[in-house]
Write a protein that holds these residues in place. Structure first.
Motif, mmCIF file in Angstrom:
data_model
loop_
_atom_site.group_PDB
_atom_site.id
_atom_site.type_symbol
_atom_site.label_atom_id
_atom_site.label_comp_id
_atom_site.label_asym_id
_atom_site.label_seq_id
_atom_site.Cartn_x
_atom_site.Cartn_y
_atom_site.Cartn_z
ATOM 1 N N UNK A 2 0.837 -1.200 0.000
ATOM 2 C CA UNK A 2 0.000 0.000 0.000
ATOM 3 C C UNK A 2 0.880 1.260 0.000
ATOM 4 N N UNK A 3 0.336 2.360 -0.553
ATOM 5 C CA UNK A 3 1.082 3.632 -0.550
ATOM 6 C C UNK A 3 1.324 4.109 0.875
ATOM 7 N N UNK A 4 0.303 3.869 1.698
ATOM 8 C CA UNK A 4 0.405 4.299 3.088
ATOM 9 C C UNK A 4 0.458 3.092 4.009
ATOM 10 N N UNK A 5 1.459 3.055 4.881
ATOM 11 C CA UNK A 5 1.490 1.992 5.885
ATOM 12 C C UNK A 5 0.363 2.233 6.888
ATOM 13 N N UNK A 6 0.211 3.510 7.267
ATOM 14 C CA UNK A 6 -0.803 3.849 8.267
ATOM 15 C C UNK A 6 -1.803 4.827 7.670
ATOM 16 N N UNK A 7 -3.063 4.544 7.906
ATOM 17 C CA UNK A 7 -4.127 5.397 7.389
ATOM 18 C C UNK A 7 -5.195 5.550 8.473
#
Ligand SMILES: Nc1ncnc2c1ncn2[C@@H]1O[C@H](COP(=O)(O)OP(=O)(O)OP(=O)(O)O)[C@@H](O)[C@H]1O
Ligand SMILES: [Mg+2]
Length: 299
Positions: A2-7
């Motif tokens: 994913x582009x973001x590890x944390x969302x």
């Protein structure tokens, strides 16, 4: 990947208190890009540690999650049972805290504790010890073999923080969370620890600090928190050079690093943070709220 590890989206957390619910996180939104380093700044009590505890599933008993989502590599963490969270804390998430002494058992050697945290790896103990030594070298611990036999109390604060970072990296976390990791260290050690974190290319880091200079040195992105919300976010260079939100401007103006040498009084942000058992509606900082709550003439 994913582009973001944390969302994190629209996260609400409150604490039950004698005065009613204290709404500590009020719609927090935050992303941490894969491989990036994101800083969170904001004054004491704005909810930084509460946010971290929510991510780690370690909120105290009187906390209530009022809604929102926390996704790690796309996986929703809210609602995950304790076994699932424990699994994640073992390898997905790692925490470095302000007080490394509290992170270790004082009666077990460093070697024993860092061997134990590798329990998921089906490799011989000798190999686990070799991994620790290699990691110690990577984080700049001199005489690594001898450190394995030491007890936590025999190491200095700076050395123990390096050991804590080594321990975190040994678990190859998807997200490394550092909550004020340099606050207890002197400036020389702080610079060393920041350089060390910066050198961990590819490790995604969420870095919480009161020290704007540290965030400017280490982070790519920054989120500015105020009274339970993220008021501004963006690339560090942009936010610090050209802050859009009046609170960010005040925070930067109040940073001792911005004082001219011999420059007299330390600027402070006037007034006080609003009472979060009865937060004002609308913006908690901008006029008229800022004038009312922070007791000054506005931004
Ligand atoms: N278990 C609790 N019950 C009630 N109130 C709490 C609890 N834990 C924290 N608080 C309050 O919630 C608010 C946010 O606390 P938090 O520790 O998240 O702030 P912080 O931004 O990490 O502050 P600091 O910079 O001092 O570490 C504070 O007003 C704090 O007193
Ligand atoms: Mg805190």
């Amino acid at each position: 990947m994913a582009d973001n590890v944390l969302d994190i989206g629209d996260l609400h957390v409150s604490y039950a208190t004698d005065r009613g619910p204290l709404r500590v996180l009020r719609g927090v939104g935050l992303t941490v890009a894969t491989g990036g380093i994101t800083g969170i700044v904001g004054e004491s009590g704005c909810g930084k540690s509460t946010l971290i505890a929510a991510i780690l599933g370690l909120l105290p008993g009187n906390a209530e999650i009022g809604g929102g989502s926390i996704r790690l590599d796309g996986q929703e963490l809210l609602g995950l049972d304790e076994a699932g969270m424990r699994l994640l804390r073992g390898n997905g998430l790692a925490l470095i805290s302000q007080n490394p002494m509290a992170a270790f058992n004082p009666v077990l050697t460093i070697g024993r504790q860092l061997t134990d945290i590798q329990y998921r790896h089906a490799i011989p103990t000798a190999l686990k010890r070799q991994r620790i030594v290699d990691m110690f070298v990577r984080v700049g611990i001199v005489d690594p073999e001898r450190r394995l036999a030491a007890y936590p109390g025999q190491l200095s604060g700076g050395m123990l923080q390096r050991v804590a970072i080594a321990a975190a990296l040994l678990t190859r976390p998807r997200l490394l969370i550092a909550d004020e990791p340099t606050t207890a260290l002197d400036v020389t050690l702080e610079a060393q620890i920041l350089a060390l974190l910066r050198a961990q290319h590819g490790t995604t880091i969420l870095f919480i600090s009161h020290h704007l200079g540290a965030v400017a040195t280490l982070c790519d992105q920054v989120a500015v928190m105020y009274a339970g919300t993220v008021v501004e976010t963006g690339p560090v260079a942009k936010v610090f050079a050209d802050p859009r939100h009046p609170y960010t401007r005040r925070l930067i103006a109040a940073d001792p690093g911005h004082l001219a040498i011999g420059g007299g009084l330390l600027p402070t942000i006037p007034g006080r943070v609003p009472d979060l058992t009865q937060p004002p509606s609308g913006c908690v900082f901008a006029p008229p709220a800022a004038w009312r709550w922070r007791g000054d003439a506005g931004p």
